[in-house]
Design an enzyme around this catalytic site. Sequence first.
Site, mmCIF file in Angstrom:
data_model
loop_
_atom_site.group_PDB
_atom_site.id
_atom_site.type_symbol
_atom_site.label_atom_id
_atom_site.label_comp_id
_atom_site.label_asym_id
_atom_site.label_seq_id
_atom_site.Cartn_x
_atom_site.Cartn_y
_atom_site.Cartn_z
ATOM 1 C CB ALA A 1 -144.092 -1.886 -26.706
ATOM 2 N N GLY B 1 -142.997 4.030 -27.210
ATOM 3 C CA GLY B 1 -141.650 3.667 -26.789
ATOM 4 C C GLY B 1 -140.574 4.130 -27.744
ATOM 5 C CD GLU C 1 -142.036 5.817 -23.197
ATOM 6 O OE1 GLU C 1 -142.524 6.120 -22.084
ATOM 7 O OE2 GLU C 1 -142.159 4.678 -23.702
ATOM 8 C CD GLU D 1 -147.028 5.502 -24.816
ATOM 9 O OE1 GLU D 1 -145.879 5.097 -25.002
ATOM 10 O OE2 GLU D 1 -147.367 6.698 -25.007
#
Length: 321
Positions: free
Chosen positions: A141, A186, A189, A209
């Site tokens: 992100a 992310g 992910e 994270e």
Amino acid sequence: MAAAAAAAPGALGTLQAGRARLVAACCARLGPGWRLSGSWTVPRVDPAIWARGWTHAAVGAAWRRGYSSEVKTEDELRVRYLEEENRGIVVLGINRAYAKNSLSTNLIKMLSKAVDALKSDKKVRTIIVRSEVPGIFCAGADLKERVKMNSSEVGPFVSKIRAVINEIANLPVPTIAAIDGLALGGGLELALACDIRVAASSAKMGLVETKLAIIPGGGGTQRLPRAIGMSLAKELIFSARVLDGQAAKAVGLISHVLEQNQEGDAAYRKALDLAREFLPQGPVAMRVAKLAINQGMEVDLITGLAIEEACYAQITMFCFS
């Protein structure tokens, strides 16, 4: 004991009805032009459609789009429809070099728009997700953007990232993540949402994270255990460990690891080889196989076999009608 025995048939019937509804729901996801038939809910497609690669006039102009060497939405996301012997392969190239390909609000919007167009384009056979930036796949992100948000904006921002990653996971055709560089948070992910992951040995991957006192929010806590097993996934998330390509291959996070080349695109080239290998296969069979595998992995074996049976029966009908 007698009461339990009497209740058993009813319980079995309820279970069977539940399985039937699940199979019906799975088959319904195959989209427009499919209808129900028989005791199980199965998709139906005219054999002529199967013969010409599942082309259907009802879908409209998107299916008849001409293929160009490159179709750009904006510079941050490049969507290329490959031609000639690679026709049917689409490449999504992330291109935010100044922000390490981090997932911003704008990039998420562009990804969602591109995926929405691709999922209804039946000329698309395989999708490759890659980076146009050397040494970077996706750094997660966009934290610089996120830090400027107030508390009420953070939740919707993460929800949008989760939603577009889910959209990629739900694409009906095979998807390949080509990881030629850093894939953190992310970014990993995003790769986990693809069917197949290939990486250069120099790539770095991890769900980091917990270092920021948060948890993966784009599906990582669910897709990583499904990819490598619960215990190892917990270890990697708890430690925020970053793996190189060789270590990622050893734990089953990626399918192939390559020595990086001078151009910095070894993983992309391997992904392209795999996509070419998929091209000759029956287009409907590929979509139905993906559906059967994905849905079957989320249920018990008996229900999964029922899903496979329904899908197999439809493909058999295509082949012998």
